[in-house]
Motif scaffolding. Structure first.
Motif, PDB file in Angstrom:
ATOM      1  N   GLY A   8      16.190 -42.734 -31.509  1.00  0.00           N
ATOM      2  CA  GLY A   8      16.447 -41.722 -30.883  1.00  0.00           C
ATOM      3  C   GLY A   8      16.081 -41.783 -29.333  1.00  0.00           C
ATOM      4  N   VAL A   9      16.992 -41.447 -28.488  1.00  0.00           N
ATOM      5  CA  VAL A   9      16.736 -41.140 -26.872  1.00  0.00           C
ATOM      6  C   VAL A   9      16.424 -39.695 -26.488  1.00  0.00           C
ATOM      7  CG1 VAL A   9      18.013 -41.622 -24.862  1.00  0.00           C
ATOM      8  CG2 VAL A   9      18.329 -43.021 -26.765  1.00  0.00           C
ATOM      9  N   TRP A  10      15.424 -39.845 -26.265  1.00  0.00           N
ATOM     10  CA  TRP A  10      14.694 -38.501 -25.322  1.00  0.00           C
ATOM     11  C   TRP A  10      14.941 -38.044 -23.973  1.00  0.00           C
ATOM     12  CZ3 TRP A  10      13.111 -34.658 -28.642  1.00  0.00           C
ATOM     13  CH2 TRP A  10      12.463 -33.431 -27.887  1.00  0.00           C
ATOM     14  N   LEU A  11      15.592 -37.092 -23.759  1.00  0.00           N
ATOM     15  CA  LEU A  11      16.609 -37.396 -22.521  1.00  0.00           C
ATOM     16  C   LEU A  11      15.513 -35.539 -21.807  1.00  0.00           C
ATOM     17  CD1 LEU A  11      19.854 -37.214 -22.944  1.00  0.00           C
ATOM     18  CD2 LEU A  11      18.431 -39.177 -21.990  1.00  0.00           C
ATOM     19  N   ILE A  12      14.709 -36.397 -20.385  1.00  0.00           N
ATOM     20  CA  ILE A  12      14.528 -35.842 -19.590  1.00  0.00           C
ATOM     21  C   ILE A  12      15.361 -35.121 -18.619  1.00  0.00           C
ATOM     22  CG2 ILE A  12      12.067 -35.165 -18.093  1.00  0.00           C
ATOM     23  CD1 ILE A  12      11.305 -35.745 -20.843  1.00  0.00           C
ATOM     24  N   GLY A  13      15.308 -33.565 -18.434  1.00  0.00           N
ATOM     25  CA  GLY A  13      16.622 -32.962 -17.808  1.00  0.00           C
ATOM     26  C   GLY A  13      18.057 -33.073 -18.805  1.00  0.00           C
ATOM     27  N   ALA A  14      17.877 -32.524 -20.187  1.00  0.00           N
ATOM     28  CA  ALA A  14      18.991 -32.766 -21.815  1.00  0.00           C
ATOM     29  C   ALA A  14      20.052 -32.063 -21.353  1.00  0.00           C
ATOM     30  CB  ALA A  14      17.850 -32.769 -23.091  1.00  0.00           C
ATOM     31  N   ARG A  15      19.601 -30.701 -20.536  1.00  0.00           N
ATOM     32  CA  ARG A  15      21.177 -30.122 -20.129  1.00  0.00           C
ATOM     33  C   ARG A  15      22.226 -30.591 -19.164  1.00  0.00           C
ATOM     34  NH1 ARG A  15      18.069 -25.961 -23.590  1.00  0.00           N
ATOM     35  NH2 ARG A  15      19.325 -25.942 -25.411  1.00  0.00           N
ATOM     36  N   GLY A  16      21.737 -31.697 -17.947  1.00  0.00           N
ATOM     37  CA  GLY A  16      21.877 -31.667 -17.074  1.00  0.00           C
ATOM     38  C   GLY A  16      23.784 -32.488 -17.072  1.00  0.00           C
ATOM     39  N   LEU A  57      22.483 -44.036 -32.027  1.00  0.00           N
ATOM     40  CA  LEU A  57      21.560 -43.332 -31.149  1.00  0.00           C
ATOM     41  C   LEU A  57      21.594 -41.571 -31.387  1.00  0.00           C
ATOM     42  CD1 LEU A  57      22.624 -45.279 -27.947  1.00  0.00           C
ATOM     43  CD2 LEU A  57      20.503 -45.779 -29.415  1.00  0.00           C
ATOM     44  N   VAL A  58      19.971 -41.044 -31.912  1.00  0.00           N
ATOM     45  CA  VAL A  58      19.733 -39.622 -31.895  1.00  0.00           C
ATOM     46  C   VAL A  58      20.044 -39.262 -30.862  1.00  0.00           C
ATOM     47  CG1 VAL A  58      21.117 -39.564 -34.272  1.00  0.00           C
ATOM     48  CG2 VAL A  58      18.206 -39.671 -33.240  1.00  0.00           C
ATOM     49  N   PHE A  59      20.059 -37.908 -30.029  1.00  0.00           N
ATOM     50  CA  PHE A  59      19.565 -37.959 -29.101  1.00  0.00           C
ATOM     51  C   PHE A  59      18.992 -35.821 -29.268  1.00  0.00           C
ATOM     52  CE2 PHE A  59      23.155 -40.222 -28.094  1.00  0.00           C
ATOM     53  CZ  PHE A  59      22.976 -40.584 -27.243  1.00  0.00           C
ATOM     54  N   GLY A  60      17.541 -35.884 -28.068  1.00  0.00           N
ATOM     55  CA  GLY A  60      17.060 -34.577 -27.957  1.00  0.00           C
ATOM     56  C   GLY A  60      16.667 -34.848 -26.674  1.00  0.00           C
ATOM     57  N   GLY A  61      15.912 -33.948 -26.120  1.00  0.00           N
ATOM     58  CA  GLY A  61      15.057 -33.634 -25.264  1.00  0.00           C
ATOM     59  C   GLY A  61      14.009 -32.522 -24.263  1.00  0.00           C
ATOM     60  N   HIS A  62      13.888 -32.613 -23.266  1.00  0.00           N
ATOM     61  CA  HIS A  62      13.385 -31.368 -23.045  1.00  0.00           C
ATOM     62  C   HIS A  62      13.956 -30.819 -21.320  1.00  0.00           C
ATOM     63  CE1 HIS A  62       9.327 -32.430 -24.497  1.00  0.00           C
ATOM     64  NE2 HIS A  62       9.721 -31.915 -24.492  1.00  0.00           N
ATOM     65  N   ASP A  63      14.091 -29.486 -21.900  1.00  0.00           N
ATOM     66  CA  ASP A  63      14.421 -28.863 -20.237  1.00  0.00           C
ATOM     67  C   ASP A  63      14.209 -27.805 -20.225  1.00  0.00           C
ATOM     68  OD1 ASP A  63      16.315 -28.686 -18.093  1.00  0.00           O
ATOM     69  OD2 ASP A  63      18.644 -29.970 -18.935  1.00  0.00           O
ATOM     70  N   THR A  64      14.096 -27.383 -19.114  1.00  0.00           N
ATOM     71  CA  THR A  64      14.229 -25.800 -18.241  1.00  0.00           C
ATOM     72  C   THR A  64      15.289 -24.932 -18.499  1.00  0.00           C
ATOM     73  OG1 THR A  64      14.035 -26.233 -16.205  1.00  0.00           O
ATOM     74  CG2 THR A  64      11.765 -26.687 -17.087  1.00  0.00           C
ATOM     75  N   LEU A  65      16.468 -25.524 -18.123  1.00  0.00           N
ATOM     76  CA  LEU A  65      17.987 -24.435 -18.653  1.00  0.00           C
ATOM     77  C   LEU A  65      18.362 -24.239 -20.045  1.00  0.00           C
ATOM     78  CD1 LEU A  65      19.696 -26.884 -15.771  1.00  0.00           C
ATOM     79  CD2 LEU A  65      18.349 -24.782 -15.425  1.00  0.00           C
ATOM     80  N   ASP A  66      19.056 -23.455 -19.830  1.00  0.00           N
ATOM     81  CA  ASP A  66      19.591 -22.748 -21.578  1.00  0.00           C
ATOM     82  C   ASP A  66      20.811 -22.952 -21.565  1.00  0.00           C
ATOM     83  OD1 ASP A  66      20.044 -20.593 -19.876  1.00  0.00           O
ATOM     84  OD2 ASP A  66      18.660 -19.555 -20.836  1.00  0.00           O
ATOM     85  N   VAL A 138      12.993 -43.478 -27.401  1.00  0.00           N
ATOM     86  CA  VAL A 138      12.931 -43.865 -25.874  1.00  0.00           C
ATOM     87  C   VAL A 138      12.932 -42.846 -24.859  1.00  0.00           C
ATOM     88  CG1 VAL A 138      15.007 -44.815 -25.212  1.00  0.00           C
ATOM     89  CG2 VAL A 138      13.298 -45.699 -23.577  1.00  0.00           C
ATOM     90  N   VAL A 139      12.141 -42.222 -24.205  1.00  0.00           N
ATOM     91  CA  VAL A 139      11.838 -41.424 -23.722  1.00  0.00           C
ATOM     92  C   VAL A 139      12.657 -42.416 -22.377  1.00  0.00           C
ATOM     93  CG1 VAL A 139      10.763 -39.464 -21.976  1.00  0.00           C
ATOM     94  CG2 VAL A 139      10.011 -40.101 -24.880  1.00  0.00           C
ATOM     95  N   VAL A 140      13.752 -41.382 -21.473  1.00  0.00           N
ATOM     96  CA  VAL A 140      15.057 -41.641 -20.567  1.00  0.00           C
ATOM     97  C   VAL A 140      14.261 -40.485 -19.942  1.00  0.00           C
ATOM     98  CG1 VAL A 140      16.741 -42.651 -19.093  1.00  0.00           C
ATOM     99  CG2 VAL A 140      15.736 -43.429 -21.414  1.00  0.00           C
ATOM    100  N   ASN A 141      13.892 -40.764 -17.951  1.00  0.00           N
ATOM    101  CA  ASN A 141      14.367 -39.182 -17.635  1.00  0.00           C
ATOM    102  C   ASN A 141      15.618 -39.020 -16.424  1.00  0.00           C
ATOM    103  OD1 ASN A 141      13.016 -37.865 -15.626  1.00  0.00           O
ATOM    104  ND2 ASN A 141      12.264 -38.635 -14.760  1.00  0.00           N
ATOM    105  N   VAL A 142      16.068 -37.830 -17.268  1.00  0.00           N
ATOM    106  CA  VAL A 142      17.221 -38.122 -15.911  1.00  0.00           C
ATOM    107  C   VAL A 142      17.184 -36.785 -15.084  1.00  0.00           C
ATOM    108  CG1 VAL A 142      19.075 -39.805 -17.190  1.00  0.00           C
ATOM    109  CG2 VAL A 142      18.254 -37.544 -17.574  1.00  0.00           C
ATOM    110  N   ALA A 143      16.268 -36.125 -14.690  1.00  0.00           N
ATOM    111  CA  ALA A 143      16.102 -34.645 -14.428  1.00  0.00           C
ATOM    112  C   ALA A 143      16.687 -34.936 -12.626  1.00  0.00           C
ATOM    113  CB  ALA A 143      14.843 -34.396 -14.560  1.00  0.00           C
ATOM    114  N   SER A 144      16.428 -33.925 -12.187  1.00  0.00           N
ATOM    115  CA  SER A 144      16.469 -34.022 -10.532  1.00  0.00           C
ATOM    116  C   SER A 144      15.829 -34.171 -10.274  1.00  0.00           C
ATOM    117  CB  SER A 144      17.423 -32.162 -10.809  1.00  0.00           C
ATOM    118  OG  SER A 144      18.351 -31.616 -10.902  1.00  0.00           O
ATOM    119  N   THR A 145      15.562 -34.570  -9.083  1.00  0.00           N
ATOM    120  CA  THR A 145      14.568 -35.754  -7.638  1.00  0.00           C
ATOM    121  C   THR A 145      13.638 -34.205  -8.015  1.00  0.00           C
ATOM    122  OG1 THR A 145      16.441 -36.740  -7.234  1.00  0.00           O
ATOM    123  CG2 THR A 145      14.332 -37.218  -5.888  1.00  0.00           C
TER     124      THR A 145
END
Length: 372
Positions: A8-16, A57-66, A138-145
């Motif tokens: 798993g690769v869990w992306l913070i900012g997953a819809r950016g 690799l499989v992907f998921g994540g968190h985001d506030t966007l829809d 693994v959790v990876v933060n790719v969200a905006s600064t």
């Protein structure tokens, strides 16, 4: 040989933009549609290191966007970031990743306290890992600064970082945001037994500075001033229009110069939001230096690139390396991954050549399966 169990690769900012490019790019490479340009983990340096395979690799994540990932991918095609036809070719993978994106936070009307938020985020990550990623996540933060925190409250990046630890996952901070650097998370980081890396991916202007700075020092040329300007649009441009967020971003750029030159020189970096540029950026540097007999000279550089395309291969490298590091028994700050960051964790070199040498040492350890 690469491992094939779902990882798993869990992306913070997953819809950016960066996350969308990561998911689409991984699918395209796995299908043989495009070569792995820009990925060191696909070169001889990391042969036989036991890294997770791209197709695993499989992907998921968190985001506030829809905005769904397939739609976001089409927007990136329109902006020249992704090649035409790619979203349709990898539609199944984009949809599968989008189905695994959980609501992020905290939103403006969110009245949950910090511990409740951390546990909710951690539960999302644990559920994803149990269902989709038996080899771990693994959790990876790719969200905006985000701006540097003011006070003891945990900023969003630190809430997600704490959730990663609570879920038992290694963590990578690809942004300048605080993440695990918050003082209140120091003990949890040390006690977790998990590897982590960061922060702020080195994709353009600072990458060039980490090469040119040592050149001036090694040739005994006296740099008098080093000034820079960044023009960029998209989500990063909007986020960095906030002076506090821009200050967090620029700290790493300045640190690279101070470390490689051995002194602090005059000059600042300016970041301008130009929405019309979209995901593209231009970075200009003006370097004033003295040569033999005090002869004054100038070097100017221009870097024009697509931020998401520069970042995506690095994110995939870091995800694979951090997952393998955990499997090999490494814990704490992964100093040897400083090659990828403006502001690396741990005590390592700042010059790109020295960082690449350290990365090679990490490859040797992973190949041997050594923890230390």
């Amino acid at each position: 040989m690469s491992t094939s169990r779902p990882t798993g690769v869990w992306l913070i900012g997953a819809r950016g933009s960066v996350a969308t490019t990561v998911v689409a790019g991984c699918a395209a490479m796995s299908a043989g549609l495009h070569p792995p340009t820009g990925m060191l983990t696909e070169t001889a340096l990391f042969a036989d290191c036991g890294l997770p395979g791209l197709s695993s690799l499989v992907f998921g994540g968190h985001d506030t966007l829809d905005c769904p990932l397939p739609k976001r991918a089409e927007e990136l095609v329109a902006g020249g970031v992704l090649p035409p036809g790619l979203p349709a070719a990898v539609a199944a993978e984009l949809t599968a990743a989008d189905d695994e994106i959980a609501p992020g936070g905290p939103l403006p009307d969110d009245d949950r306290d910090e511990q409740t938020l951390i546990e909710a985020f951690a539960a999302d990550i644990r559920d994803f890992t149990t269902r989709r990623a038996p080899a771990g996540t693994v959790v990876v933060n790719v969200a905006s600064t985000e701006p540097a925190p003011d006070g003891a409250a945990l900023p969003p990046s630190s809430l997600y970082a704490a959730a990663a630890l609570r879920a038992g996952c290694p963590y990578v901070n690809f942004t300048p945001s605080t993440g695990l650097h918050h003082p209140s998370l120091a003990a949890a980081s040390a006690d977790s037994g998990l590897p982590y890396a960061g922060r702020d991916g080195k994709t353009g202007q600072t990458l060039l500075r980490s090469v040119l700075g040592p050149m001036f020092a090694q040739r005994a040329l006296a740099v008098r001033a080093w000034s820079g300007t960044n023009l960029l649009g998209g989500g990063d441009g909007a986020a960095l229009a906030d002076p506090a967020a821009a200050a967090a971003k620029n700290a790493g750029k300045k640190r690279v110069l101070a470390d490689t030159l051995g002194t602090t020189v005059q000059g600042e970096v300016h970041i301008d939001d130009v929405p019309a540029l979209g995901d593209w950026k231009t970075a200009w540097d003006h370097i004033a230096f003295d040569g033999f007999l005090g002869t004054r000279m100038i070097l100017q550089t221009i870097w024009q690139g697509c931020d998401s395309s520069l970042a995506a291969p690095l994110v995939l490298d870091l995800a694979r390396l951090t997952l393998r590091a955990r499997e090999a028994g490494l814990s704490g700050p992964l100093t040897d991954l400083g090659f990828y960051f403006k502001d690396p964790v741990g005590d390592g070199p700042s010059a790109l050549g020295d960082q690449h040498t350290a990365l090679g040492r990490l490859a040797t350890r992973l190949r041997a399966g050594e923890a230390r």
